[in-house]
Design an enzyme around this catalytic site. Structure first.
Site, mmCIF file in Angstrom:
data_model
loop_
_atom_site.group_PDB
_atom_site.id
_atom_site.type_symbol
_atom_site.label_atom_id
_atom_site.label_comp_id
_atom_site.label_asym_id
_atom_site.label_seq_id
_atom_site.Cartn_x
_atom_site.Cartn_y
_atom_site.Cartn_z
ATOM 1 N N GLY A 1 7.677 -90.100 -44.726
ATOM 2 C CA GLY A 1 7.704 -90.191 -43.277
ATOM 3 C C GLY A 1 6.307 -90.137 -42.686
ATOM 4 N N CYS A 2 6.172 -90.575 -41.453
ATOM 5 C CA CYS A 2 4.855 -90.655 -40.810
ATOM 6 C C CYS A 2 4.282 -89.268 -40.529
ATOM 7 C CB CYS A 2 4.958 -91.464 -39.523
ATOM 8 S SG CYS A 2 6.268 -90.922 -38.391
ATOM 9 N N TYR A 3 5.059 -88.429 -39.832
ATOM 10 C CA TYR A 3 4.610 -87.052 -39.593
ATOM 11 C C TYR A 3 4.312 -86.356 -40.927
ATOM 12 C CZ TYR A 3 6.010 -86.635 -34.596
ATOM 13 O OH TYR A 3 6.123 -86.736 -33.233
#
Length: 886
Positions: free
Chosen positions: A697-699
């Protein structure tokens, strides 16, 4: 309090849930309480001055609603909104004086007065009025020592002669005034009540002199204080009918108050924060006296003061309603104990003896059984009759679990003769059963008897988060969620397959959510989830091994063949960015792009071929895979959607294609089929060999890269404050990507248990606390991460050197001395880490990381993984002019 009781007694380790918010909640509460009190003190004092009638200041409604709202928001830092609202509703369901009796040790006033005042201010500002009684033992000893008087004790009781009584009275008045003054400074109306409450007779005048035994409690001063809107602050001084002051043990006095007011909670604040299991050194989480008392007293570590305390609490609770409980807790964890399911200290209550039954005849009272079954939504709605269900139970083997009044009823179908997995068929609880934790006790009992189990819950069930906490894994389909624990990989596969393909897979609504009214907030829907402590441990060891081997060799190209990519779910921002990079890639070509909404339209931004969007179905994918038309499949779909497509590819024998999944569906995979594709932290060789790769995921990417170099030095829970541009909310319209709503605004969401919080924790092998926000810019994430470290283990320069050494040679990670800005990362293909601010105590470092959520947070990382998997150069197709170089 709703909490897991596993290992509370008998030498087993006391387990505590929600550890990821423990230290965060503690720090946020104490600091925010002080700030809140300072800003509201003037308002509250003004109210006090202007409203002269007692009626105008007699209740929480006279104070500002916004103040109460602010406090509730701050309480959400230690628990979910559901938990806070649930317990506020519970605590305000009784009269004000029946909320809680809190006994404060004298040492806490000396050592933790600001924290104590802050915690009491929180309760006051949400309209809760605990009766506070304090001791003063350490202060008395200090004064006596200063005056050359040696304290004397018999059987643990202080002998109180006239000289000692003079000191005792002086200390009580001084400490009472200190606490009241501290509360008033925080905008809390507090009333000192130093006499007139406890009537007493001499305990043994010849033996102990001026020591009393309470024989009456005058409620009037306390009730008048609360009625006027003041917190009552009491001492444990008592009086004889003739007016002679007598010294009374504060714990005993608190017990007498509890007998008189019958509160929901009796709280003993102490420095240990609970009862400690002498064999394990662990804090005991819960003691259910009806089940455990006799065995507990036989434990080798239960002796002296501990045994006396448990006996006193047992005797106290025998005369109180079953809804009453005792909590032994550290002052810093008071809010967590009161307002979260997991609690923080030791919770002691009577509970109920649990009863197991294996036949309907054993229930004895059929009406009681029918009443419990009427909590079931299917039976309550008329879809199923109680009689027909009972008739079914006569034909199949089952085991039921319940307390004596059947506030909770669980039924497990166990058809071993037909080789069926045990199924939790019914789990029905009243509101009382949830609030008094009977549910957890019964589930623990089930787990002891059944090492493997599955159950099905409607996705709208308001107890859903509780079921997630009990499961090893889950799978969602058509509005229902399949849960399980203890199953082997092949069992999980078969169970999911049957659930996924069968239209009548024993669907069942277990919960009594509508009847209980306890869990009322909507719960986030989830797909496949297989994260548990066992696999978290496996991830931890793997991650530690990798992070100690910096500067892994970069993967150079070993392949110059042109290969085909099929993109499933090409409508979103990530898909568009990936298409743009594939268009410039020296070898990759798109063969198919699939989007239900755009089917039939020409693909824009791709120049290598004339591609038209299609709407590929499972059968289409099987055919393409059988014909070898696709070399790598990219799933750019929402969470919980891609499994049928993956299964379709897998169903083709001898398949050689690769699969990259951009959703969260396989980030917690435990089968070994999927590799987590974060090249800078994971083994690039493993990614290269993998057939299935789960894209992070990005976060989660930004946070892991920012925390990983410090893993060996971390001494607590890292706190991640993440803010993303609204492209992170996707293309589907919502408040989180509505520019008008976001204008001059910041929206927090998923305050606890966000999927990225679990992802970061599982990959790093440690608990983190993560709070995401969305802001008014389009793309880019900024993380501000507070990391507790071992005191004085690193200097600021050493910390920066750790990062520079760890990421030396990484083309997509840059280490800076300054805190990076999110505007500088937008459109860039890497992560920038900086700040490295070390506090004055040298036990906490703050790191700032920025990442473009659409690029390195998604599509760029996907292309890295494709390149590694297909044997290309790792950075092929990633524009050079957008690299961030360290």
């Amino acid at each position: 309090m709703l909490r897991n009781t596993t290992g509370s007694i008998g030498g087993l380790a006391a387990k505590k849930a929600a550890s990821s918010v423990r230290s965060v909640g503690k720090k946020v509460l104490t600091s925010n309480a002080s700030k809140l009190a300072a800003t509201t003190a003037a308002r509250c004092n003004s109210t006090k001055a202007n409203n002269t009638s007692s009626a105008s200041i007699s209740s929480a409604s006279a104070r500002s609603y916004s103040t109460r709202s602010t406090v509730v928001q701050l309480l959400n830092n230690i628990g979910s909104k559901r938990e806070v609202e649930q317990y506020l509703k519970y605590f305000t369901s009784v009269s004000s004086q029946q909320f809680a009796v809190i006994k404060v040790g004298g040492a806490i006033i000396t050592q933790q007065l600001p924290e104590l005042a802050s915690c009491l201010a929180f309760l006051y500002h949400v309209g809760l009025y605990p009766i506070v009684l304090h001791g003063t033992g350490p202060q008395i000893n200090e004064l006596l020592e200063n005056e050359g008087v040696e304290p004397e004790y018999i059987d643990g009781i202080r002998i109180t002669d006239a000289k000692t009584m003079e000191v005792v009275r002086k200390c009580f008045l001084e400490q009472n005034l200190r606490l009241v003054t501290a509360l008033e400074k925080m905008g809390v109306h507090a009333r000192p009540i130093t006499a007139g409450v406890f009537g007493a007779e001499y305990l043994d005048k010849d033996k102990y002199q001026l020591v009393g035994k309470v024989n009456s409690v005058n409620k009037a001063p306390i009730e008048a204080s609360i009625e006027a809107g003041y917190l009552p602050i009491l001492t444990s001084l008592a009086e004889t009918p003739s007016g002679q002051l007598l010294n009374v043990n504060a714990d005993v006095a608190a017990g007498e108050l509890a007998r008189e007011f019958e509160p929901l909670k009796i709280v003993y604040l102490n420095e240990k924060g609970g009862i400690i299991n002498g064999n394990t050194g662990e804090k005991v989480s819960v003691i259910n006296l009806d089940e455990e008392y006799e065995d507990l007293l036989k434990e080798s570590w239960v002796k002296y003061g501990t045994k006396l305390k448990i006996k006193e609490i047992h005797d106290l609770l025998q005369h109180l309603p079953r809804s009453s409980s005792v909590a032994i807790i550290d002052v810093d964890d008071l809010q967590k104990e009161l307002f979260t399911d997991s609690g923080a200290g030791t919770l002691i209550r009577r509970g109920y003896k649990l009863i197991n039954r294996n036949s309907l005849k054993e229930f004895g009272n059929p009406d009681l059984l029918r009443s419990a079954l009427l909590r079931d939504p299917e039976i309550k709605s008329g879809k199923l009759s109680a009689a027909s269900y009972l008739k079914t139970l006569e034909k199949i083997p089952f085991k039921s679990y319940g307390d004596e009044p059947l506030e909770v009823l669980a039924i497990v179908i166990n058809d071993e003769a037909n080789n069926q997995l045990p199924k939790l068929d019914k789990f029905l609880s009243s509101r009382t059963g949830w609030l008094n934790n009977v549910t957890d006790n019964i589930f623990s009992s089930i787990k002891k008897d059944f090492k493997e189990l599955y159950w099905i819950v409607n996705e709208n069930d308001s107890n859903l988060s509780w079921y997630f906490s009990k499961a090893d894994g889950s799978f969602a389909k058509n509005g229902e969620i399949l849960f399980w624990y203890g199953l082997k990989t092949n069992q999980v596969s078969e169970l999911i397959k049957e659930f996924d393909t069968s239209s009548n897979f024993n669907s069942s609504s277990l919960s009594s959510s509508k009847e209980s009214g306890v869990f009322s907030s909507p719960t986030q829907k989830r797909g496949l989830h297989t994260y548990n402590n066992h696999f978290k441990s496996q991830f931890y060891h793997a991650r530690r091994q990798i992070t100690t081997n910096p500067n892994p060799p970069k993967r150079e190209s070993t392949n110059n063949q042109k290969l085909k990519v099929a993109l499933i779910g090409a409508r979103g921002y990530t898909g568009q960015n990936l298409i743009s990079m594939i268009d410039k890639h020296p070898y990759l070509e798109l063969s198919h792009v699939s989007s239900r909404e755009l089917s039939g339209q020409k693909l824009q931004g791709y120049n290598k071929d004339n591609i038209v969007y299609s709407n590929l179905q499972v059968e289409d994918i099987k055919e393409l895979e059988s014909n070898g038309e696709v070399d790598v499949w990219v799933m750019a779909l929402p969470n919980g959607v891609c499994k049928p497509f993956v299964d379709a590819i897998d169903s083709v024998g001898g398949t050689k294609s690769k699969i990259i999944d951009l959703s969260a569906d396989y980030r917690f995979d435990t089968t070994g089929e999927w590799v987590y594709g974060l090249p800078e932290l994971n083994d690039r060789n493993e990614i290269a060999k993998a057939r299935k790769i789960s894209n992070p995921g990005c976060y989660a990417t930004g946070a892991q890269v920012a925390i990983a170099p410090l893993v060996d030095y971390i001494a607590g829970t890292p706190t991640i404050f993440g803010v993303s541009g609204y492209s992170g909310a996707g293309t589907k319209p919502s408040p989180k990507n509505n520019v008008k709503i976001l204008n001059n605004n910041l929206i927090p969401y998923s305050l606890t248990d966000h999927i990225h919080e679990k992802e970061i924790s599982s990959q790093l092998g440690l608990d983190v606390a993560f709070t995401p926000h969305v802001a008014q810019w389009f793309q880019g994430i900024s993380h501000t991460i507070s990391i507790p470290i071992k005191p004085k283990s690193l200097t600021s320069r050493e910390i920066r050197n750790l990062y520079q050494d760890r990421y030396q040679g990484e083309q997509l990670i840059s280490v800076s001395g300054e805190a990076p800005l999110v505007k500088d990362i937008s459109g860039k293909h890497g992560v920038v880490i900086g700040g490295f601010a070390l506090n004055s105590k040298e036990n906490r470092v703050v790191v700032v990381a920025t990442i473009d959520n659409l690029l390195k947070g998604a599509s760029t990382q996907c292309l890295q993984n494709i390149n590694l998997a297909l044997g290309y150069g790792e950075y092929d197709g990633i524009p050079d002019d957008l690299f961030i170089r360290g």
